[in-house]
Motif scaffolding. Structure first.
Motif, PDB file in Angstrom:
ATOM      1  N   LYS A   1       0.853  -1.190   0.000  1.00  0.00           N
ATOM      2  CA  LYS A   1       0.000   0.000   0.000  1.00  0.00           C
ATOM      3  C   LYS A   1       0.888   1.239   0.000  1.00  0.00           C
ATOM      4  O   LYS A   1       1.814   1.356   0.801  1.00  0.00           O
ATOM      5  CB  LYS A   1      -0.910  -0.004   1.223  1.00  0.00           C
ATOM      6  CG  LYS A   1      -1.951   1.106   1.231  1.00  0.00           C
ATOM      7  CD  LYS A   1      -2.899   0.955   2.410  1.00  0.00           C
ATOM      8  CE  LYS A   1      -3.780  -0.285   2.258  1.00  0.00           C
ATOM      9  NZ  LYS A   1      -4.804  -0.363   3.343  1.00  0.00           N
ATOM     10  N   VAL A   2       0.630   2.156  -0.933  1.00  0.00           N
ATOM     11  CA  VAL A   2       1.398   3.385  -1.032  1.00  0.00           C
ATOM     12  C   VAL A   2       0.496   4.569  -0.692  1.00  0.00           C
ATOM     13  O   VAL A   2      -0.688   4.603  -1.068  1.00  0.00           O
ATOM     14  CB  VAL A   2       2.009   3.556  -2.440  1.00  0.00           C
ATOM     15  CG1 VAL A   2       0.931   3.617  -3.515  1.00  0.00           C
ATOM     16  CG2 VAL A   2       2.901   4.792  -2.497  1.00  0.00           C
ATOM     17  N   THR A   3       1.048   5.515   0.042  1.00  0.00           N
ATOM     18  CA  THR A   3       0.310   6.719   0.415  1.00  0.00           C
ATOM     19  C   THR A   3       0.697   7.863  -0.509  1.00  0.00           C
ATOM     20  O   THR A   3       1.880   8.204  -0.637  1.00  0.00           O
ATOM     21  CB  THR A   3       0.611   7.117   1.866  1.00  0.00           C
ATOM     22  OG1 THR A   3       0.237   6.041   2.742  1.00  0.00           O
ATOM     23  CG2 THR A   3      -0.177   8.365   2.262  1.00  0.00           C
ATOM     24  N   THR A   4      -0.279   8.437  -1.174  1.00  0.00           N
ATOM     25  CA  THR A   4      -0.065   9.576  -2.060  1.00  0.00           C
ATOM     26  C   THR A   4      -0.529  10.847  -1.342  1.00  0.00           C
ATOM     27  O   THR A   4      -1.129  10.773  -0.255  1.00  0.00           O
ATOM     28  CB  THR A   4      -0.851   9.401  -3.368  1.00  0.00           C
ATOM     29  OG1 THR A   4      -2.226   9.754  -3.138  1.00  0.00           O
ATOM     30  CG2 THR A   4      -0.778   7.974  -3.873  1.00  0.00           C
ATOM     31  N   PRO A   5      -0.303  12.021  -1.918  1.00  0.00           N
ATOM     32  CA  PRO A   5      -0.815  13.249  -1.288  1.00  0.00           C
ATOM     33  C   PRO A   5      -2.338  13.275  -1.162  1.00  0.00           C
ATOM     34  O   PRO A   5      -2.882  14.060  -0.368  1.00  0.00           O
ATOM     35  CB  PRO A   5      -0.325  14.355  -2.234  1.00  0.00           C
ATOM     36  CG  PRO A   5       0.884  13.789  -2.889  1.00  0.00           C
ATOM     37  CD  PRO A   5       0.574  12.341  -3.065  1.00  0.00           C
ATOM     38  N   LEU A   6      -3.038  12.418  -1.936  1.00  0.00           N
ATOM     39  CA  LEU A   6      -4.501  12.472  -1.955  1.00  0.00           C
ATOM     40  C   LEU A   6      -5.158  11.174  -1.472  1.00  0.00           C
ATOM     41  O   LEU A   6      -6.377  11.023  -1.566  1.00  0.00           O
ATOM     42  CB  LEU A   6      -4.991  12.793  -3.373  1.00  0.00           C
ATOM     43  CG  LEU A   6      -4.524  14.140  -3.946  1.00  0.00           C
ATOM     44  CD1 LEU A   6      -4.976  14.289  -5.380  1.00  0.00           C
ATOM     45  CD2 LEU A   6      -5.049  15.282  -3.092  1.00  0.00           C
TER      46      LEU A   6
ATOM     47  N   GLU B   1      -4.589   6.617  -0.590  1.00  0.00           N
ATOM     48  CA  GLU B   1      -3.789   5.398  -0.586  1.00  0.00           C
ATOM     49  C   GLU B   1      -4.166   4.529  -1.780  1.00  0.00           C
ATOM     50  O   GLU B   1      -5.280   4.592  -2.293  1.00  0.00           O
ATOM     51  CB  GLU B   1      -4.002   4.609   0.711  1.00  0.00           C
ATOM     52  CG  GLU B   1      -3.458   5.287   1.953  1.00  0.00           C
ATOM     53  CD  GLU B   1      -3.614   4.424   3.193  1.00  0.00           C
ATOM     54  OE1 GLU B   1      -4.535   3.570   3.202  1.00  0.00           O
ATOM     55  OE2 GLU B   1      -2.817   4.586   4.137  1.00  0.00           O
ATOM     56  N   LYS B   2      -3.202   3.693  -2.209  1.00  0.00           N
ATOM     57  CA  LYS B   2      -3.430   2.822  -3.353  1.00  0.00           C
ATOM     58  C   LYS B   2      -2.588   1.560  -3.189  1.00  0.00           C
ATOM     59  O   LYS B   2      -1.430   1.612  -2.790  1.00  0.00           O
ATOM     60  CB  LYS B   2      -3.034   3.533  -4.660  1.00  0.00           C
ATOM     61  CG  LYS B   2      -3.204   2.693  -5.916  1.00  0.00           C
ATOM     62  CD  LYS B   2      -4.672   2.436  -6.252  1.00  0.00           C
ATOM     63  CE  LYS B   2      -4.808   1.700  -7.574  1.00  0.00           C
ATOM     64  NZ  LYS B   2      -6.214   1.436  -7.926  1.00  0.00           N
ATOM     65  N   GLU B   3      -3.188   0.412  -3.526  1.00  0.00           N
ATOM     66  CA  GLU B   3      -2.440  -0.840  -3.518  1.00  0.00           C
ATOM     67  C   GLU B   3      -1.745  -1.013  -4.864  1.00  0.00           C
ATOM     68  O   GLU B   3      -2.353  -0.815  -5.919  1.00  0.00           O
ATOM     69  CB  GLU B   3      -3.371  -2.026  -3.249  1.00  0.00           C
ATOM     70  CG  GLU B   3      -3.859  -2.107  -1.819  1.00  0.00           C
ATOM     71  CD  GLU B   3      -4.619  -3.382  -1.538  1.00  0.00           C
ATOM     72  OE1 GLU B   3      -5.033  -4.059  -2.499  1.00  0.00           O
ATOM     73  OE2 GLU B   3      -4.806  -3.718  -0.345  1.00  0.00           O
ATOM     74  N   VAL B   4      -0.458  -1.386  -4.828  1.00  0.00           N
ATOM     75  CA  VAL B   4       0.316  -1.610  -6.046  1.00  0.00           C
ATOM     76  C   VAL B   4       1.083  -2.925  -5.906  1.00  0.00           C
ATOM     77  O   VAL B   4       1.244  -3.456  -4.805  1.00  0.00           O
ATOM     78  CB  VAL B   4       1.306  -0.460  -6.321  1.00  0.00           C
ATOM     79  CG1 VAL B   4       0.562   0.837  -6.569  1.00  0.00           C
ATOM     80  CG2 VAL B   4       2.290  -0.301  -5.171  1.00  0.00           C
ATOM     81  N   TYR B   5       1.534  -3.448  -7.044  1.00  0.00           N
ATOM     82  CA  TYR B   5       2.305  -4.685  -7.057  1.00  0.00           C
ATOM     83  C   TYR B   5       3.778  -4.362  -7.303  1.00  0.00           C
ATOM     84  O   TYR B   5       4.105  -3.640  -8.238  1.00  0.00           O
ATOM     85  CB  TYR B   5       1.792  -5.632  -8.142  1.00  0.00           C
ATOM     86  CG  TYR B   5       0.344  -6.018  -7.984  1.00  0.00           C
ATOM     87  CD1 TYR B   5      -0.036  -6.978  -7.062  1.00  0.00           C
ATOM     88  CD2 TYR B   5      -0.649  -5.408  -8.751  1.00  0.00           C
ATOM     89  CE1 TYR B   5      -1.373  -7.334  -6.904  1.00  0.00           C
ATOM     90  CE2 TYR B   5      -1.986  -5.755  -8.600  1.00  0.00           C
ATOM     91  CZ  TYR B   5      -2.341  -6.720  -7.670  1.00  0.00           C
ATOM     92  OH  TYR B   5      -3.650  -7.059  -7.511  1.00  0.00           O
ATOM     93  N   VAL B   6       4.629  -4.910  -6.452  1.00  0.00           N
ATOM     94  CA  VAL B   6       6.069  -4.691  -6.598  1.00  0.00           C
ATOM     95  C   VAL B   6       6.796  -6.027  -6.470  1.00  0.00           C
ATOM     96  O   VAL B   6       6.323  -6.943  -5.785  1.00  0.00           O
ATOM     97  CB  VAL B   6       6.602  -3.698  -5.546  1.00  0.00           C
ATOM     98  CG1 VAL B   6       5.994  -2.318  -5.741  1.00  0.00           C
ATOM     99  CG2 VAL B   6       6.339  -4.210  -4.131  1.00  0.00           C
ATOM    100  N   PRO B   7       7.961  -6.169  -7.134  1.00  0.00           N
ATOM    101  CA  PRO B   7       8.711  -7.426  -7.013  1.00  0.00           C
ATOM    102  C   PRO B   7       9.192  -7.638  -5.588  1.00  0.00           C
ATOM    103  O   PRO B   7       9.554  -6.679  -4.894  1.00  0.00           O
ATOM    104  CB  PRO B   7       9.910  -7.210  -7.962  1.00  0.00           C
ATOM    105  CG  PRO B   7       9.510  -6.100  -8.859  1.00  0.00           C
ATOM    106  CD  PRO B   7       8.601  -5.227  -8.058  1.00  0.00           C
TER     107      PRO B   7
END
Length: 218
Positions: free
Chosen positions: A57-62, A64-70
C-alpha cells in the motif's frame, strides 16, 4: 535451460546489435558501451515479468493505493571487465539489488593462442543463498567462464533462481552451459552465432568486447 533469444523477434535490440558488430561504428567506445547498456535495460524489463510480486500500500498526497512490486532478493554478478556496461544497464532498472563482481581471464600456459584455460582471480559477493542470481557475461563463447564462475560462487550459497544475460553467444557455448547449469536457468541473449574459431572466439561475433569498451590491454 530456458533460452530467451531476442534475435528471433523484432525489437530495438537488433539495431543495437548491428551497431555493436559494425567495424566503423564500434570504434566509438562510448556508443559501444551505451548500446550494451541499452540491451541490459531491455533484458531487465523482460526479466521483471518472471519475478514474484507482492501487494503493498502506497500513500499519495490524496489518498492510498495498492500496487504490485517485485519481492525477489536479487544479486547481480558481473564478470569483469567486459561485463560492466551490461551490469550498469541492469542496475539502471534493478537499482536496489545487491552486487557481486568476479574477475575471469584466459591464461595461455604454453603461449599458444589455441590452448587456454579460464582463471578466476577475484570475487566479491554477498550471500546468494535462496536469492535470484543474475549473471552478466556479454560474450558467451565456450561457456567455460560461466562454468568457473558458478563453481566459484558455490561458497556463497545456493541461489533460488539463476538468470544469465549475454549480448552474443555461440551455439557450442550455449550447449555447454546447458549441461552445467540447473534446468530452470533462464538465458537471455540478444544474438546467437553458429561457431567458434580455434582460439575460442565467436564467429562472426563483434571482436573483444572488453577492448572495444575500455581500450586494448597488454
Amino acid at each position: 535451460m530456458i533460452i530467451n533469444d531476442f534475435s528471433k523477434e523484432n525489437s530495438l535490440i537488433s539495431k543495437y546489435i548491428f551497431e555493436l558488430r559494425d567495424v566503423s561504428i564500434q570504434k566509438d567506445s562510448m556508443r559501444f558501451r551505451r548500446n550494451i547498456e541499452r540491451i541490459g535495460e531491455i533484458m531487465s524489463y523482460e526479466i521483471s515479468k518472471t519475478l514474484n510480486y507482492e501487494t503493498v500500500k502506497v500513500t499519495t498526497p490524496l489518498g492510498e493505493k495498492e500496487v504490485y512490486v517485485p519481492d525477489n532478493k536479487i544479486v547481480l554478478c558481473s564478470i569483469l571487465r567486459a561485463g560492466l556496461p551490461l551490469h550498469n544497464g541492469v542496475l539502471n532498472y534493478f537499482d536496489s539489488v545487491e552486487n557481486a563482481f568476479i574477475s575471469a581471464y584466459r591464461e595461455h600456459p604454453n603461449d599458444d593462442d589455441d590452448d587456454f584455460e579460464v582463471i578466476v582471480s577475484y570475487l566479491a559477493s554477498p550471500s546468494i543463498e535462496g536469492k535470484t542470481l543474475i549473471l552478466v557475461d556479454p560474450m558467451l563463447a565456450t561457456g567455460k567462464t560461466l562454468e568457473n564462475v558458478l563453481e566459484a560462487l558455490k561458497n556463497h550459497g545456493k541461489p533460488k533462481q539463476i538468470h544469465i544475460l549475454s549480448v552474443i553467444g555461440a551455439k557450442p557455448g550455449i550447449e555447454y552451459v546447458e549441461k552445467i547449469f540447473p534446468a530452470d536457468t533462464h538465458l537471455w541473449i540478444a544474438a546467437v552465432d553458429d561457431s567458434l574459431d580455434s582460439r575460442g572466439y565467436i564467429i562472426p561475433g563483434l571482436g573483444d568486447a572488453g577492448d572495444l569498451a575500455y581500450g586494448e590491454k597488454l
